[in-house]
Scaffold this active site. Structure first.
Site, mmCIF file in Angstrom:
data_model
loop_
_atom_site.group_PDB
_atom_site.id
_atom_site.type_symbol
_atom_site.label_atom_id
_atom_site.label_comp_id
_atom_site.label_asym_id
_atom_site.label_seq_id
_atom_site.Cartn_x
_atom_site.Cartn_y
_atom_site.Cartn_z
ATOM 1 N N LYS A 1 36.536 24.183 30.261
ATOM 2 C CA LYS A 1 36.459 25.544 29.700
ATOM 3 C C LYS A 1 35.189 26.242 30.188
ATOM 4 O O LYS A 1 35.220 27.406 30.597
ATOM 5 C CB LYS A 1 36.493 25.490 28.166
ATOM 6 C CG LYS A 1 37.885 25.141 27.620
ATOM 7 C CD LYS A 1 37.891 24.831 26.132
ATOM 8 C CE LYS A 1 39.292 24.366 25.700
ATOM 9 N NZ LYS A 1 39.392 23.968 24.305
ATOM 10 N N ASP B 1 39.787 31.294 19.695
ATOM 11 C CA ASP B 1 40.849 30.305 19.462
ATOM 12 C C ASP B 1 41.963 30.892 18.589
ATOM 13 O O ASP B 1 43.046 30.317 18.500
ATOM 14 C CB ASP B 1 40.273 29.095 18.713
ATOM 15 C CG ASP B 1 40.051 27.904 19.623
ATOM 16 O OD1 ASP B 1 40.814 27.745 20.586
ATOM 17 O OD2 ASP B 1 39.112 27.134 19.350
ATOM 18 N N GLN C 1 35.327 22.974 19.568
ATOM 19 C CA GLN C 1 36.383 22.052 19.986
ATOM 20 C C GLN C 1 36.800 21.169 18.810
ATOM 21 O O GLN C 1 35.959 20.616 18.100
ATOM 22 C CB GLN C 1 35.876 21.197 21.167
ATOM 23 C CG GLN C 1 36.924 20.317 21.802
ATOM 24 C CD GLN C 1 38.047 21.080 22.512
ATOM 25 O OE1 GLN C 1 37.850 22.203 22.989
ATOM 26 N NE2 GLN C 1 39.225 20.494 22.561
HETATM 27 N N1 GUN Z 1 41.691 20.752 20.375
HETATM 28 C C1 GUN Z 1 42.928 20.669 20.944
HETATM 29 N N2 GUN Z 1 43.369 21.892 21.302
HETATM 30 C C2 GUN Z 1 42.386 22.763 20.965
HETATM 31 C C3 GUN Z 1 42.263 24.178 21.090
HETATM 32 O O1 GUN Z 1 43.152 24.889 21.585
HETATM 33 N N3 GUN Z 1 41.096 24.698 20.637
HETATM 34 C C4 GUN Z 1 40.120 23.940 20.073
HETATM 35 N N4 GUN Z 1 39.027 24.555 19.631
HETATM 36 N N5 GUN Z 1 40.212 22.636 19.929
HETATM 37 C C5 GUN Z 1 41.340 22.057 20.388
#
Ligand code: GUN
Length: 289
Positions: free
Chosen positions: A53, A120, A97
């Site tokens: 990311k 998100d 995350q």
């Molecule tokens: N963990 C698994 N998928 C995601 C996501 O799309 N965003 C975040 N913040 N954590 C995750």
């Protein structure tokens, strides 16, 4: 006949190119989009996702800031970091995350993020807006799945029967809301549903997001259906590790009209949609159209 393999990498490139272009325009207008990515702990899969990311944001011209905290971080410390990022004018998107270690309440953390910076789309305000069909920051994986469906089937999905396998807050529930907004008939199934395969066989669109390697086989798929595989499961086969989806690609691809591969399907779209969300957040915060 074999299904069309939906090229997630190529479709993601289009979204990324757009994010790059919009970032350049924002920078010209005096706004440099900034994304903060927070990782608590050392989960190996999360470390890879966070690294990707941060790198992808930089490649789009977005300023990205990585915050790595130890697995033992108290909840109060994470909440005060979020508070600082909420106040920081250089930051337009905040992503924490998931999953978080057990001493930290996911609900409290997500509620602490300023909804305008919630790239998100997990804050209750954004979740509610999506349910009500209002404009909002939308969770990246389901948004990516929707873009793949529209590239494959055309912009108009109305009247199609879609089934979402899995009911997580990250994928299943927002995916169902997005498909409903697109005027699909939507069925959601999960592990307690006994006749899930029979229900799935009725659907024109199958979105599998359960986290169980190869669970969705040809018995679950109507001939000619479009299949989107959200699963990323690490398996060991003949002593070798590899990634597989929730869909048994070998048995489903001769039945489906189109299918996403793993890797190279939904994964690249998730990250591209995060960049798109960051640009949208930066624009909205700056009051630009
Ligand atoms: N963990 C698994 N998928 C995601 C996501 O799309 N965003 C975040 N913040 N954590 C995750």
């Amino acid at each position: 006949m074999s299904a069309l393999i939906i090229d997630g990498k190529a479709i993601a490139e289009k979204t990324l190119a757009n994010a790059r272009e919009e970032t350049a325009l924002l920078i010209k207008a005096g706004v440099h989009p900034g994304l903060a990515v927070v990782l608590v702990g050392e989960d190996p899969a999360s470390q890879v996702y966070v690294k990707n990311k941060v790198e992808k944001a930089r490649s789009c011209g977005i300023a990205s800031f990585e915050h790595r905290l130890s697995a033992k971080t108290p909840e109060t410390e994470l909440l005060s970091l979020i508070h600082r990022l909420n106040q920081d004018n250089a930051i337009h998107g905040i992503l924490v995350q998931l999953p978080l270690p057990p001493q930290i309440s996911e609900q409290k953390v997500l509620a602490a993020i300023r909804p305008e910076k919630d790239v998100d789309g997990f804050h209750a305000e954004n979740v509610g807006a999506l349910q009500q069909g209002r404009q909002a920051l939308t969770p990246c994986t389901p948004l990516g799945c929707l873009l793949l469906l529209k590239e494959t089937l055309g912009q108009d999905l109305s009247g199609k029967h879609a089934i979402v396998i899995g009911r997580s807050n990250i994928v299943g529930k927002p995916m169902a809301a997005l498909l409903l907004r697109e005027h699909c008939a939507v069925t959601i199934v999960h592990s307690r549903v006994k006749n899930a395969a029979a229900l799935s066989r009725e659907a024109d669109i199958v979105v599998a997001a359960v986290g169980r390697a190869g669970m969705v086989n040809a018995d679950w798929v109507k001939p000619g259906a479009t299949v989107i595989d959200v699963g990323i499961n690490r398996i060991t086969e003949n002593g070798k590790n590899r990634l597989v989806g929730d869909v048994d690609f070998t048995s489903v691809s001769p039945v489906a009209a189109a299918i996403t591969p793993v890797p190279g399907g939904v994964g690249p779209m998730t990250i591209a949609c995060l960049m798109q969300n960051t640009v949208h957040a930066a624009k909205a915060i700056a009051g630009l159209p």
